[in-house]
Structures are given as C-alpha cells and as structure tokens.
Design a protein around this motif. Structure first.
Motif, mmCIF file in Angstrom:
data_model
loop_
_atom_site.group_PDB
_atom_site.id
_atom_site.type_symbol
_atom_site.label_atom_id
_atom_site.label_comp_id
_atom_site.label_asym_id
_atom_site.label_seq_id
_atom_site.Cartn_x
_atom_site.Cartn_y
_atom_site.Cartn_z
ATOM 1 N N ARG A 1 -2.014 24.308 -39.561
ATOM 2 C CA ARG A 1 -0.842 24.598 -40.379
ATOM 3 C C ARG A 1 0.413 23.909 -39.861
ATOM 4 O O ARG A 1 1.319 23.615 -40.634
ATOM 5 N N ASN A 2 0.479 23.636 -38.555
ATOM 6 C CA ASN A 2 1.702 23.091 -37.963
ATOM 7 C C ASN A 2 1.485 21.740 -37.283
ATOM 8 O O ASN A 2 2.313 21.330 -36.464
ATOM 9 N N GLU A 3 0.408 21.054 -37.605
ATOM 10 C CA GLU A 3 0.111 19.840 -36.860
ATOM 11 C C GLU A 3 1.101 18.711 -37.163
ATOM 12 O O GLU A 3 1.329 17.843 -36.319
ATOM 13 N N VAL A 4 1.707 18.688 -38.344
ATOM 14 C CA VAL A 4 2.689 17.638 -38.649
ATOM 15 C C VAL A 4 3.876 17.736 -37.699
ATOM 16 O O VAL A 4 4.290 16.748 -37.068
ATOM 17 N N ASN A 5 4.424 18.919 -37.575
ATOM 18 C CA ASN A 5 5.594 19.101 -36.716
ATOM 19 C C ASN A 5 5.241 18.878 -35.249
ATOM 20 O O ASN A 5 6.011 18.253 -34.507
ATOM 21 N N MET A 6 4.076 19.380 -34.837
ATOM 22 C CA MET A 6 3.700 19.233 -33.437
ATOM 23 C C MET A 6 3.411 17.776 -33.080
ATOM 24 O O MET A 6 3.776 17.303 -31.996
ATOM 25 N N VAL A 7 2.779 17.040 -33.997
ATOM 26 C CA VAL A 7 2.485 15.637 -33.722
ATOM 27 C C VAL A 7 3.774 14.829 -33.610
ATOM 28 O O VAL A 7 3.919 13.980 -32.711
ATOM 29 N N MET A 8 4.739 15.081 -34.478
ATOM 30 C CA MET A 8 6.011 14.356 -34.397
ATOM 31 C C MET A 8 6.755 14.686 -33.103
ATOM 32 O O MET A 8 7.340 13.804 -32.462
ATOM 33 N N SER A 9 6.736 15.936 -32.698
ATOM 34 C CA SER A 9 7.407 16.317 -31.451
ATOM 35 C C SER A 9 6.728 15.688 -30.237
ATOM 36 O O SER A 9 7.395 15.194 -29.315
ATOM 37 N N LEU A 10 5.375 15.683 -30.218
ATOM 38 C CA LEU A 10 4.660 15.100 -29.077
ATOM 39 C C LEU A 10 4.845 13.586 -29.013
ATOM 40 O O LEU A 10 4.956 13.010 -27.921
ATOM 41 N N LEU A 11 4.891 12.928 -30.162
ATOM 42 C CA LEU A 11 5.151 11.487 -30.161
ATOM 43 C C LEU A 11 6.551 11.183 -29.621
ATOM 44 O O LEU A 11 6.740 10.233 -28.858
ATOM 45 N N GLY A 12 7.525 11.982 -30.024
ATOM 46 C CA GLY A 12 8.875 11.787 -29.491
ATOM 47 C C GLY A 12 8.979 12.084 -28.012
ATOM 48 O O GLY A 12 9.910 11.610 -27.348
ATOM 49 N N MET A 13 8.033 12.841 -27.456
ATOM 50 C CA MET A 13 8.071 13.161 -26.036
ATOM 51 C C MET A 13 7.374 12.099 -25.176
ATOM 52 O O MET A 13 7.897 11.691 -24.126
ATOM 53 N N PHE A 14 6.207 11.620 -25.613
ATOM 54 C CA PHE A 14 5.390 10.752 -24.757
ATOM 55 C C PHE A 14 5.590 9.258 -25.026
ATOM 56 O O PHE A 14 5.376 8.446 -24.124
ATOM 57 N N CYS A 15 5.963 8.870 -26.223
ATOM 58 C CA CYS A 15 6.152 7.437 -26.497
ATOM 59 C C CYS A 15 7.271 6.816 -25.670
ATOM 60 O O CYS A 15 7.119 5.681 -25.198
ATOM 61 N N PRO A 16 8.427 7.481 -25.468
ATOM 62 C CA PRO A 16 9.438 6.871 -24.584
ATOM 63 C C PRO A 16 8.929 6.634 -23.164
ATOM 64 O O PRO A 16 9.300 5.631 -22.534
ATOM 65 N N MET A 17 8.079 7.524 -22.639
ATOM 66 C CA MET A 17 7.502 7.288 -21.314
ATOM 67 C C MET A 17 6.615 6.049 -21.320
ATOM 68 O O MET A 17 6.641 5.241 -20.382
#
Length: 751
Positions: A416-432
C-alpha cells in the motif's frame, strides 16, 4: 531683579568694608573674562574652566575671611553660583553672539560624533575624542536658550534622548522576538555560519508556509467548515456505505482514507454552491483565487529575497587582490567553539595553499586521456542511476494502480505504501552512491561539490516528474472510470424514477441516504492523497534516519570507544557531520511538493508547517548533541542565492503540472467546488457575469484577448533584455574603471 537686589546689598555693606569695591571690580572683570574664554574654543573650554574655578574658590575664601556681614557673604555665594556652578555656563549672562557661538560648538561636536567612525585616526584618539565630545554635548546642550525657552529646549533634548533610547531598546526587543534566534546563534558559534545558514533558511521557509497556511485555513477551510453544508448532508460529504465499517481504522486514517478523505482536508469535500452562509461567501471563487494567490506570493517573496541578497553581496569580481581578501576577510568571527576554530584555521590554510598551487596544478602534464575516460564513465554511471530510479518509480506507481483496482485492503502495508517508501529510499541512498562515483573524476573539491548538488537536484527532479507522469496516467484511468460511473448513475436514476412514479403520481418521493448514492471517482482527491502520503513518508524517513544514523551512531562511538580495537572517533564510524547541501535540497523539494499538491489538498501547508516546526527543534538538538563541525568550514554568504535559485526553479517546475491540470483537464462531475464546469477557471467568467456590471466583463474579455496579451508579453521580454544589456554594460564599465584605477596606482607608486 537679581542685580537690583545685589546693588541694595552693596549699599548696606559699604560702611563695613573698605576694600569691597576693588574686590567687586576684580570679580566682575574675572567673570567677564571667563565667559569670553568659555565660547572661545570647544576643545580648550574644559582646561580654562578648571583653572578659573580654582581661582574663584580662592577668592571666595578670601572674601569670606575679610567680610563679617552675612548679606555680603550670601551675595558672594550667589555670584559664585552664577559664575561657577560646577563649571556650568549661565545662559542669561551670555550675549547673543556668545550664545550663537556656543550653539555652533555644540552642533560641531554632534557632527563630529556622527562622522567619527570614518576618521582616519588611531582607535585611542577616536575613543578620547568621542568621550570628550559626548561630555561637552551633555553639559552645554541643555543650557541653550533663554528663560522659558531654555526649559522647553532642555525638555526637547531630554525627550529626544529618551526616544533614541526607546528605539534602541525596541530594536533589541524585536531581535529577541525573532523565533529561534538564540538557538541559531548558539549553533553558529559552534559550527560556523555555513551550518547556521540551513537553520536560517528553514526559519525563512517556516515564515512562507505560515502565510500560505493562513490564506488556505482562513479563506478556504474555515468558511467551508462553518458556513458550508454539514457532514452527511450530501453524497460528497458522506462516507460511502461500503466504507463505513472501516472508516475509523488506524490503517485507513494513516492512508488518509475514511473520514479523513471526506473532510475539509481534501478537494472533493467542498461543495460547488456559488455562495454559502448568511455572509454569501463565494467559495469556488475563493478556492481558485487562494490557489493562484499562494503561488504568486511565493514567486514574489523568492524573487525579492534573491534581489536583496544580490544587493547585500555587492558587485564586482573576487579575483582582484585575491590574497588580500583571503588575509583580511576569511575568518568567521561568529565561531565560538575551539574545535570549529581549528577547522576554520585549517580551511584558511588549505585555501591559501590551493590559491598558490592552482596555476602549478593547471600546468601539470597529467594523463588527460585517462582523466577524461574516468569522468565519462562516472557520468555514464550517474545517468544509469537516474534512469534506473525513474523507471523504478514509474513501475511501482503503475503497480500501485493495479493494487488500488483490486482493493487496498487485500494487500500488505508495504504494497500500500511502496511508492512513498521507494521514493524516500532513493533520495536517501542515491546521493551516497553519487559521492562514491565522484571519486573517479578527480575534480577540485569546490567543483565536485557543485557536481554533487547538480546530480542530487537532477535525481529529485527526475523522481518528482516521474511521479507526476505516473499520476497523469492514473488521472486518465480515473476519467475513463468516471464516464462509466456517470452512465451507470444516469441509468440508476432513471430506474428509480420509473419504479416509484408509474402508478401513483401523488406518492411522496423516495428519500435515499447520501451514503447509498453511487458516486464517481474523484481524481483531484486521489492526487491530493498521494502528495499527503508522500510528505508523511518523507518526514518519517527523515526523522528515523536522524535518530538511527546520527543519534545511535554518536552513542556507539561515545560509549564503545574505550573498549574497541581502534579509535572510533578518529576512524570508522566516527561522529557524523551535518550535511548542509543535502538537507537544504531535501527542504527545497519538500516545499516543491507542497506547491504542487496544495491546490488538491488544502491541508498540505498545515502539515508542512508542523513538519518544519518539529524539524527545527529536532535538528537543533541533533546538531548540538550528535554532530561535529565540518572539516572544511565554508562561508554561507556565497550559497544564499544559489539555494534561492534552486528554490525558484523548483517553484516554476512544480507549478507547471498544477497549471496544466487546471487549464486542460475537466474537473470531476460530482466532487469539488468546480464540479459541473468545463474547466476550473470558468469560475472567473461566471463571477464577472453575475457580480459585476456588463461593461466590466467586456473590458476583462478585451484585456484577456490573445491579441493584446501577446504584444504585452513581447514588450516585457524586450524590457527585460534591455535591462539585462544595461546591467552588463555597467559591469563592463566597472571592470574598466578598476583597471584604470590600478594603472593609476601603479604609476603613482613608480613616481
């Protein structure tokens, strides 16, 4: 009268002393000489007064010894008080010319006090001159004037001083009333102005969202709640019968469904009634104007702030006298922490070394082909990451649409919440990942930082627009479903009418509860719900990362350092630094989502205001308790307009989807304040035709004619081009004048 009394006393005491007349003449002559000397010069006045005061005291003692009459002694005392009462000049004893000279001396001292800061004098001389000038003004300013005028002037002077003191105290009071000023000053003293710039920017964003919340809450939500129809009166304000059982469940409310969906928090709850309440409040017009006004206000504030920052930073190039600027302006005097001061000292030393070795580094004969290959490879990897993140977001959004058709209650919390969680995780790990890839490029640290910010900006922007494109697909599916539902509702109404009014036409009409009335899918509410969920998930991810990544890391380093195999503080994992650029970019894109979704979810400014309020306290605590100063401390003045420029770009890009949906997509037929209209902006034409005279609507239609709007836009573009060309010529002239000034200075040195 005083002089007449003095003469009478002289006549009475004339027979008692023979030498009184000579002493009297001498005293009068001395008094006249003293008054002349007082107005001679403002700088020598104090020394002459002291010398004459000593002489008068000696003469007074002599007269008291020689004179045995009480009237004579009192006369001498009165004369002495007139002449020298603590060195004060009696204005009634001065001639008009002398009084005018004294006024001029006071004015000159005032001007000297005002212009003392710009005098090319040593600091000791400035302090002495300032102290003497202030004493002179305080001593003789109230003595100017005559009789009653002197008292009035002294009163004006006193009130002027009190008013100046009140203004200073009021300025201090205003500074003390600035929200979180002391917290930011404390952070600034420990971490420098670069870290404090983030909290100043956060406070600025808090002020903008406060205005947006006031407009939305005061002109949209409160009127509908107080003057609109109550809950349960019409279908759009009632939870459907099939959803009533779980409308109050926590999982449903967490996804902003159930009773939260059918409330003033979202677009679909508002009625299309043109005027509501006894006040005849124009709700559809207010909703449209508030949506447009919030965007216009945001544009105005951002552009005005950028212009003010540009004026404060000044113009000119920083290449002139580079080492002089570094020597005298590099230090950050707001630093109050020894560790931060050591880091700043190391940063200044490094900047000097870089400035000296820059030309040598540019002349080095490195393997340019290998460097180019590594940079191309790094950019290719970054593009792959951006493309992969965009495809992943598009995939999960399309998958969530399938879940929505099947029913969200049949799926897990992650689905139910995978869209929001995927966007948040991408914003967290992609800059690293970008930071690791940037080590291949071997750029200068400043250039590497700019590339890093640009890549993170592209990541966030790509993810956001991929999310918007997926939402557009969802909107198209909702519109197709709406056509089917609209046809079914028509058939249902026809069947209901034929079944109740066939035989007995006088029978009372059947009443149907609003919860049982079929209704269409409201795509505006769906869009608002997606943005609200995205904001909530991003906020929760940020706070969890802060607690785990900063707080627990600091606790482990602090308490396990003494019993570990290596130094945890100096090596891995060590204390974390505060990422200024990443936090600012996150704040900017969060605000972009607010601008994009506020039209469909009026509750978004309120949620963002709460988020910023909590973030201020939580991040201030985390910085002071869990973070250490950066190894290289950057001044914040150069990044203010850079952040504002990114915010302006995000504001422009975030308003494009909202404008597109308002202008091109028809609103839903049974929800929202614009239901029943072909386009949302038709409410303007309806208001002009109903509430304004006919000539006004004609004038507005002529003014909105494309034949008049396009030339006006062309004129604005030409005016902007002219102003930009003029500004460029002024800058070039400024550079030429600097070159000429340097040539003149060199010639004078040679001469």
């Amino acid at each position: 009268e005083r002089r007449e009394r003095s003469r009478r006393r002289k006549g009475k005491a004339e027979h008692e002393t023979s030498g009184h007349e000579g002493n009297k003449r001498e005293r009068d002559q001395t008094r006249a000489n003293k008054n002349e000397e007082k107005i001679e010069s403002g700088d020598q006045l104090k020394e002459k007064e002291k010398a004459l005061g000593v002489k008068k005291k000696k003469k007074r003692r002599k007269k008291v010894v020689e004179t045995s009459s009480e009237p004579e002694t009192s006369e001498d005392g009165d004369d002495e008080e007139e002449v020298n009462n603590d060195g004060e000049v009696r204005p009634e004893l001065l001639s008009p010319e002398e009084l005018e000279k004294l006024k001029e001396a006071v004015d000159e001292k005032k001007k000297l006090i005002q212009s003392l800061r710009g005098k090319p004098w040593p600091m000791k001389q400035k302090l002495v001159t300032l102290r003497e000038s202030q004493l002179f003004v305080e001593k003789y300013e109230g003595a100017l004037g005559k009789g009653k005028g002197r008292k009035l002037y002294a009163y004006k002077v006193m009130m002027t001083k009190k008013w100046m003191k009140f203004q200073r105290d009021f300025e201090n009071f205003k500074i003390a009333c600035i929200p979180w000023e002391m917290k930011i000053k404390e952070i600034e003293s420990h971490f420098g102005s670069s870290v404090a710039s983030y909290f100043i920017f956060l406070r600025w964003m808090y002020g903008i969202n406060m205005i947006l919340f006031s407009l939305t809450f005061g002109l949209v939500m409160v009127p509908e709640a107080l003057m609109g129809r109550a809950y349960g009166s019409i279908p759009r304000k009632t939870v459907p019968r099939a959803e009533e059982a779980g409308a109050m469940d926590f999982a449903v409310l967490w996804d902003f469904g159930g009773y939260a969906q059918y409330s003033v928090l979202f677009y679909g709850y508002y009625n299309n009634q043109r005027a509501i309440g006894w006040f005849k409040f124009r709700m559809p017009l207010s909703y449209f104007l508030v949506g447009v006004g919030t965007v216009a206000y945001s544009y105005m504030v951002v552009i005005r702030t950028m212009a003010r920052n540009a004026n404060e930073s000044g113009i000119g190039d920083d290449n002139s006298f580079n080492f002089s600027w570094k020597m005298f302006t590099s230090w950050d005097y707001l630093i109050g922490n020894p560790e931060t001061a050591d880091n700043k000292f190391a940063s200044i030393t490094t900047s000097f070394k870089e400035a000296i070795l820059e030309e040598q580094e540019s002349r080095k004969d490195d393997n340019i082909h290998l460097t180019r290959f590594l940079r191309v490879l790094a950019n290719f990897l970054v593009l792959c990451c951006l493309a992969g993140s965009g495809y992943l977001i598009y995939f999960v959004v399309r998958r969530s649409q399938k879940f929505a058709l099947d029913g969200l209650e049949n799926h897990t919390w992650w689905e139910r919440n995978e869209v929001n969680m995927v966007m948040s995780l991408l914003g967290m790990f992609c800059p690293m990942l970008f930071d690791v890839i940037s080590t291949l490029e071997n750029y200068h640290p400043r250039v590497a930082l700019q590339w890093q910010l640009g890549r993170i900006f592209a990541l966030f922007l790509g993810n956001l627009y991929t999310f918007i494109i997926a939402l557009m697909d969802a909107i198209n599916l909702k519109r197709k479903e709406e056509k089917v539902v609209k046809y079914n509702i028509t058939m249902w109404e026809a069947t209901l009418y034929n079944g109740t009014g066939s035989e007995n036409s006088t029978a009372p009409p059947i009443t149907i509860h609003p919860a049982d009335v079929p209704r269409g899918p409201c795509w505006e509410t769906m869009v608002g719900q997606e943005f609200v969920r995205l904001i909530i998930s991003d906020t929760m991810t940020t706070y969890i990362t802060l607690l785990i990544g900063d707080f627990l890391r600091a606790v482990l380093v602090r308490f396990l350092n003494h019993c570990w195999c290596w130094d945890l503080e100096a090596g891995f994992p060590s204390y974390s630094e505060f990422d200024v650029s990443g936090n600012v970019l996150g704040l900017i894109f969060n605000q972009g989502m607010i601008w994009m979704g506020a039209f469909y979810a009026p509750c978004l400014p309120a949620l963002n205001l709460l988020r910023l309020h909590v973030s201020m306290y939580l991040q201030c605590w985390a910085v002071m308790c869990c973070n250490v100063p950066q190894e290289r401390v950057f001044k914040a003045s150069g990044s203010n307009n850079f952040y504002m420029a990114m915010l302006l770009v995000i504001l422009f890009l975030s308003t494009l989807p909202a404008i597109y949906t308002i202008v091109t997509i028809p609103p839903s037929f049974d929800c929202g304040p614009f239901s029943g209209k072909n386009r949302m902006f038709d409410v303007i034409q309806e208001t002009l035709e109903s509430d304004f005279p006919a000539w006004f609507s004609k004038v507005f239609s002529y003014a909105s004619n494309p034949g008049l709007v396009l030339p006006f836009i062309l004129l604005m573009v030409l005016a902007i081009y002219y102003l930009q060309s003029t500004s460029k010529s002024y800058k070039e002239a400024n550079v030429e004048l600097k070159k000429k000034l340097q040539m003149v200075i060199q010639r004078l040195d040679n001469f």
